[in-house]
Design a protein around this motif. Structure first.
Motif, PDB file in Angstrom:
ATOM      1  N   ARG A 113       0.697  -1.131   0.040  1.00  0.00           N
ATOM      2  CA  ARG A 113       0.004   0.038  -0.050  1.00  0.00           C
ATOM      3  C   ARG A 113       0.809   1.123  -0.103  1.00  0.00           C
ATOM      4  O   ARG A 113       0.207   2.382  -0.137  1.00  0.00           O
ATOM      5  CB  ARG A 113      -0.957   0.266   1.169  1.00  0.00           C
ATOM      6  N   HIS A 114       2.042   1.017   0.463  1.00  0.00           N
ATOM      7  CA  HIS A 114       2.749   2.276   0.624  1.00  0.00           C
ATOM      8  C   HIS A 114       4.023   2.408  -0.455  1.00  0.00           C
ATOM      9  O   HIS A 114       5.143   3.314  -0.557  1.00  0.00           O
ATOM     10  CB  HIS A 114       3.661   2.218   1.744  1.00  0.00           C
ATOM     11  N   LEU A 115       3.770   1.769  -1.730  1.00  0.00           N
ATOM     12  CA  LEU A 115       4.630   1.812  -2.763  1.00  0.00           C
ATOM     13  C   LEU A 115       4.231   2.328  -3.984  1.00  0.00           C
ATOM     14  O   LEU A 115       4.969   2.353  -5.110  1.00  0.00           O
ATOM     15  CB  LEU A 115       5.253   0.331  -3.242  1.00  0.00           C
ATOM     16  N   ALA A 116       3.119   3.197  -4.051  1.00  0.00           N
ATOM     17  CA  ALA A 116       2.765   3.827  -5.185  1.00  0.00           C
ATOM     18  C   ALA A 116       3.682   4.952  -5.633  1.00  0.00           C
ATOM     19  O   ALA A 116       3.543   5.079  -6.834  1.00  0.00           O
ATOM     20  CB  ALA A 116       1.197   4.569  -4.819  1.00  0.00           C
ATOM     21  N   TYR A 117       4.445   5.468  -4.924  1.00  0.00           N
ATOM     22  CA  TYR A 117       5.471   6.439  -5.219  1.00  0.00           C
ATOM     23  C   TYR A 117       6.309   5.896  -6.389  1.00  0.00           C
ATOM     24  O   TYR A 117       7.184   6.516  -7.329  1.00  0.00           O
ATOM     25  CB  TYR A 117       6.233   6.921  -4.188  1.00  0.00           C
ATOM     26  N   LEU A 118       6.575   4.486  -6.386  1.00  0.00           N
ATOM     27  CA  LEU A 118       7.504   3.989  -7.642  1.00  0.00           C
ATOM     28  C   LEU A 118       6.922   4.207  -8.889  1.00  0.00           C
ATOM     29  O   LEU A 118       7.584   3.936  -9.516  1.00  0.00           O
ATOM     30  CB  LEU A 118       7.554   2.569  -6.927  1.00  0.00           C
ATOM     31  N   ASP A 119       5.599   4.104  -8.977  1.00  0.00           N
ATOM     32  CA  ASP A 119       4.889   4.309 -10.225  1.00  0.00           C
ATOM     33  C   ASP A 119       5.553   5.699 -10.969  1.00  0.00           C
ATOM     34  O   ASP A 119       5.915   5.696 -11.926  1.00  0.00           O
ATOM     35  CB  ASP A 119       3.572   4.526 -10.241  1.00  0.00           C
ATOM     36  N   ARG A 120       5.859   6.741 -10.038  1.00  0.00           N
ATOM     37  CA  ARG A 120       6.517   7.852 -10.559  1.00  0.00           C
ATOM     38  C   ARG A 120       7.989   7.673 -10.891  1.00  0.00           C
ATOM     39  O   ARG A 120       8.179   8.283 -12.024  1.00  0.00           O
ATOM     40  CB  ARG A 120       6.434   8.978  -9.521  1.00  0.00           C
ATOM     41  N   PHE A 121       8.706   6.758 -10.232  1.00  0.00           N
ATOM     42  CA  PHE A 121      10.127   6.538 -10.553  1.00  0.00           C
ATOM     43  C   PHE A 121      10.045   5.850 -11.752  1.00  0.00           C
ATOM     44  O   PHE A 121      10.948   6.271 -12.601  1.00  0.00           O
ATOM     45  CB  PHE A 121      10.665   5.758  -9.344  1.00  0.00           C
ATOM     46  N   PHE A 122       9.035   4.750 -11.832  1.00  0.00           N
ATOM     47  CA  PHE A 122       9.218   4.095 -13.010  1.00  0.00           C
ATOM     48  C   PHE A 122       9.054   5.098 -14.524  1.00  0.00           C
ATOM     49  O   PHE A 122       9.241   4.622 -15.593  1.00  0.00           O
ATOM     50  CB  PHE A 122       8.086   2.784 -13.313  1.00  0.00           C
ATOM     51  N   GLY A 123       7.929   5.916 -14.162  1.00  0.00           N
ATOM     52  CA  GLY A 123       7.692   7.112 -15.375  1.00  0.00           C
ATOM     53  C   GLY A 123       6.618   6.415 -16.088  1.00  0.00           C
ATOM     54  O   GLY A 123       6.393   6.852 -17.269  1.00  0.00           O
ATOM     55  N   GLU A 124       5.815   5.279 -15.657  1.00  0.00           N
ATOM     56  CA  GLU A 124       4.876   4.658 -16.312  1.00  0.00           C
ATOM     57  C   GLU A 124       4.547   4.996 -17.730  1.00  0.00           C
ATOM     58  O   GLU A 124       4.029   6.308 -18.171  1.00  0.00           O
ATOM     59  CB  GLU A 124       3.413   4.832 -15.578  1.00  0.00           C
ATOM     60  N   SER A 125       4.969   4.294 -18.521  1.00  0.00           N
ATOM     61  CA  SER A 125       4.956   4.642 -20.045  1.00  0.00           C
ATOM     62  C   SER A 125       3.462   5.196 -20.594  1.00  0.00           C
ATOM     63  O   SER A 125       3.445   5.999 -21.564  1.00  0.00           O
ATOM     64  CB  SER A 125       5.431   3.562 -20.973  1.00  0.00           C
ATOM     65  N   ALA A 126       2.635   4.597 -20.014  1.00  0.00           N
ATOM     66  CA  ALA A 126       1.497   4.976 -20.233  1.00  0.00           C
ATOM     67  C   ALA A 126       0.824   6.242 -20.101  1.00  0.00           C
ATOM     68  O   ALA A 126       0.122   6.784 -20.410  1.00  0.00           O
ATOM     69  CB  ALA A 126       0.261   4.091 -19.539  1.00  0.00           C
ATOM     70  N   HIS A 127       1.846   7.021 -18.938  1.00  0.00           N
ATOM     71  CA  HIS A 127       1.593   8.471 -18.836  1.00  0.00           C
ATOM     72  C   HIS A 127       2.466   9.285 -19.414  1.00  0.00           C
ATOM     73  O   HIS A 127       2.376  10.371 -19.760  1.00  0.00           O
ATOM     74  CB  HIS A 127       1.718   8.562 -17.167  1.00  0.00           C
ATOM     75  N   GLU A 128       3.561   8.975 -19.583  1.00  0.00           N
ATOM     76  CA  GLU A 128       4.797   9.573 -20.354  1.00  0.00           C
ATOM     77  C   GLU A 128       4.435   9.752 -21.739  1.00  0.00           C
ATOM     78  O   GLU A 128       4.627  10.762 -22.359  1.00  0.00           O
ATOM     79  CB  GLU A 128       6.010   8.882 -20.212  1.00  0.00           C
ATOM     80  N   ALA A 129       3.895   8.874 -22.352  1.00  0.00           N
ATOM     81  CA  ALA A 129       3.491   8.738 -23.802  1.00  0.00           C
ATOM     82  C   ALA A 129       1.986   9.310 -24.019  1.00  0.00           C
ATOM     83  O   ALA A 129       1.754   9.689 -22.785  1.00  0.00           O
ATOM     84  CB  ALA A 129       3.761   7.508 -24.615  1.00  0.00           C
ATOM     85  N   THR A 130       1.518   9.296 -25.230  1.00  0.00           N
ATOM     86  CA  THR A 130       0.377   9.652 -25.407  1.00  0.00           C
ATOM     87  C   THR A 130      -0.535   8.801 -24.610  1.00  0.00           C
ATOM     88  O   THR A 130      -0.849   7.481 -24.693  1.00  0.00           O
ATOM     89  CB  THR A 130      -0.045   9.927 -26.694  1.00  0.00           C
ATOM     90  N   PRO A 131      -1.409   9.310 -23.742  1.00  0.00           N
ATOM     91  CA  PRO A 131      -2.356   8.457 -22.945  1.00  0.00           C
ATOM     92  C   PRO A 131      -3.282   7.842 -24.091  1.00  0.00           C
ATOM     93  O   PRO A 131      -3.848   8.280 -24.993  1.00  0.00           O
ATOM     94  CB  PRO A 131      -3.328   9.202 -22.080  1.00  0.00           C
ATOM     95  N   ALA A 132      -3.751   6.433 -23.925  1.00  0.00           N
ATOM     96  CA  ALA A 132      -4.746   5.547 -24.654  1.00  0.00           C
ATOM     97  C   ALA A 132      -5.913   6.288 -24.291  1.00  0.00           C
ATOM     98  O   ALA A 132      -6.468   6.614 -23.264  1.00  0.00           O
ATOM     99  CB  ALA A 132      -4.865   4.304 -24.095  1.00  0.00           C
ATOM    100  N   PRO A 133      -6.492   6.340 -25.405  1.00  0.00           N
ATOM    101  CA  PRO A 133      -8.054   7.008 -25.237  1.00  0.00           C
ATOM    102  C   PRO A 133      -9.005   6.332 -24.595  1.00  0.00           C
ATOM    103  O   PRO A 133      -9.023   4.818 -24.573  1.00  0.00           O
ATOM    104  CB  PRO A 133      -8.561   7.120 -26.861  1.00  0.00           C
TER     105      PRO A 133
END
Length: 435
Positions: free
Chosen positions: A211-231
């Motif tokens: 529950r306390h590891l959500a901040y890692l998603d920002r570290f990963f840079g989640e390609s789904a958010h870095e690139a153009t979001p899927a419609p």
């Protein structure tokens, strides 16, 4: 995903393997037994010239090779690549065990005091849970043991949780047999009370840490958010209603749908989910908002080391099917959806008004007695049971607290305001926001 994100995920994944090795080493050095999945490898190492890590390496290589004969699509493209990709992880985990056993043995020394050894066991179990939680968050690969169980599930067409338990028990039994034979039925060092404690402790700790590891998603840079979001198909705004039992969520939802001209979905989702899964509506109704409620099942049977898409349990299958139904309904047009974690499932929808209803114990009990026409005993039981199940289910699949007001845009005390005033407030906000 992008190369940058992939490299970061593998960095966390390999770090998690090193943490896992540290956790296993500490649990083992407590001399109260070791983890179930490592018990056979450790017992063999005690009676051979090979180190704990070396036996772990050989054992996992055997599991990797066995997967080839279990996979139904063994000749498909990419199978060999998938199998060979487990070797570096196995090597790192094995090296981590030996290195940490060497370093921690010097640091810890010989512990004679039982309470100190028990403390070391708990510390090792918590560290192991942290490593497993990081491994799951990285979500790039399975370690050999989990990959073997998954292949065995596909081969036998059985539930992941049951096969995982049988696999762990088999390793423990193997450790006992090896220990008894090697010592002329004298003693088994790898299986003791620490083995049971670790089995019961690691799973729930993984859930808490995750529950306390959500901040890692920002570290990963989640390609789904870095690139153009899927419609995302959104044809109109949606109201989701989360509620405590006895708050009149269904009544309020129907009132809002009628006043605002929206479609209303509550029990209708049960029938749609039944069609989606092939399960009966009665089964869906009984299991849609609950995990297996036996404590032992939650601690041992549940798969805490694989992400949702790698688990084959019926509970997960039901959740995934219901999630598809809810997202499909939201995409079909403006609507009101009651419960079922819809606020989380539609978190990427820009036009969602998330409502949480609560009330005092007395107000909820009064509604159950006067409007639901329940006996006091039945009302008290339902209030406790449904709220607990919903909270556990929500936490299990979202990693968040269902009562956290940060999950919603509007939280309302139905007991203090009344359904009428709550409806007026919601309709006013909805109209102004999504006019």
């Amino acid at each position: 995903m992008s190369g940058k994100e992939l490299s970061r995920r593998y960095l966390v994944f390999f770090f998690s393997l090193w943490i896992n090795g540290l956790g296993v080493a500490l649990v083992t050095l407590a001399a109260l037994g070791t983890t179930p999945i490592s018990s056979a490898w450790y017992e063999i190492s005690l009676h051979t010239p090979l180190s704990f890590g070396m036996v772990t390496m050989l054992g996992n290589l055997l599991l990797i090779a066995s997967q080839y004969f279990l996979l139904p699509d063994r000749h498909a493209k990419g199978v060999f690549r998938s199998l060979f990709s487990q070797i570096p992880a196995t090597f790192l985990f094995s090296v981590s065990i030996d290195v940490n056993m060497f370093l921690m043995a010097k640091l810890v020394g010989g512990m004679e005091f039982y309470l100190a050894r028990l403390t070391l066991l708990f510390a090792g179990s918590v560290i192991l849970a942290c490593g497993v939680a990081l491994e799951v968050r990285a979500n790039v690969a399975l370690v050999a043991g989990e990959a073997f169980v998954k292949a065995l599930c596909l081969f036998l067409k059985k539930d992941f949780g049951i096969i995982k338990l049988c696999f762990d028990v088999s390793l423990v039994l193997l450790a006992i047999v090896v220990g008894l034979i090697a010592t002329d039925f004298g003693a088994v060092a790898s299986v003791r009370e620490g083995t049971v404690i670790g089995a019961l402790l690691v799973g729930p700790c993984v859930r808490v840490v995750s529950r306390h590891l959500a901040y890692l998603d920002r570290f990963f840079g989640e390609s789904a958010h870095e690139a153009t979001p899927a419609p995302v198909a959104v044809y109109g705004p949606v109201i989701t209603i989360s509620r405590e039992y006895g708050c009149g969520g269904r009544l309020l939802g129907k009132r809002l749908a009628q006043d605002l001209g929206l479609k209303f979905y509550d029990s209708e989702i049960i029938d749609l989910t039944a069609k989606e899964t092939g399960m009966t509506p009665e089964y869906v109704s009984r299991h849609e908002d609950r995990l297996d409620n036996a404590l032992l099942y939650q601690m041992i049977f549940q798969d805490y080391t694989a992400s949702l898409d790698k688990s084959l349990s019926e509970t997960d299958a039901l959740y995934v099917a219901q999630a598809r139904v809810i997202r499909r309904l939201a995409a079909q047009g403006p609507c009101v959806i009651v419960g079922r974690g819809a606020d989380d499932l539609l978190s990427d929808y820009p036009q969602v008004l998330k409502i949480r209803l609560y009330a005092s114990f007395e107000d909820k009990l009064r509604r159950c007695l006067e409007e639901y026409h329940m006996t006091r005993e039945a009302a008290l039981k339902a209030m406790e049971l449904f709220d607990r199940r919903r909270a556990e289910h929500y936490a299990h699949y979202t990693g968040r607290d269902i009562n956290d007001p940060h999950n919603y845009q509007l939280t309302l005390n139905v007991g203090a305001l009344g359904l009428e005033e709550c409806a007026v407030l919601i309709e006013k906000i909805f109209t102004e926001r999504f006019a």
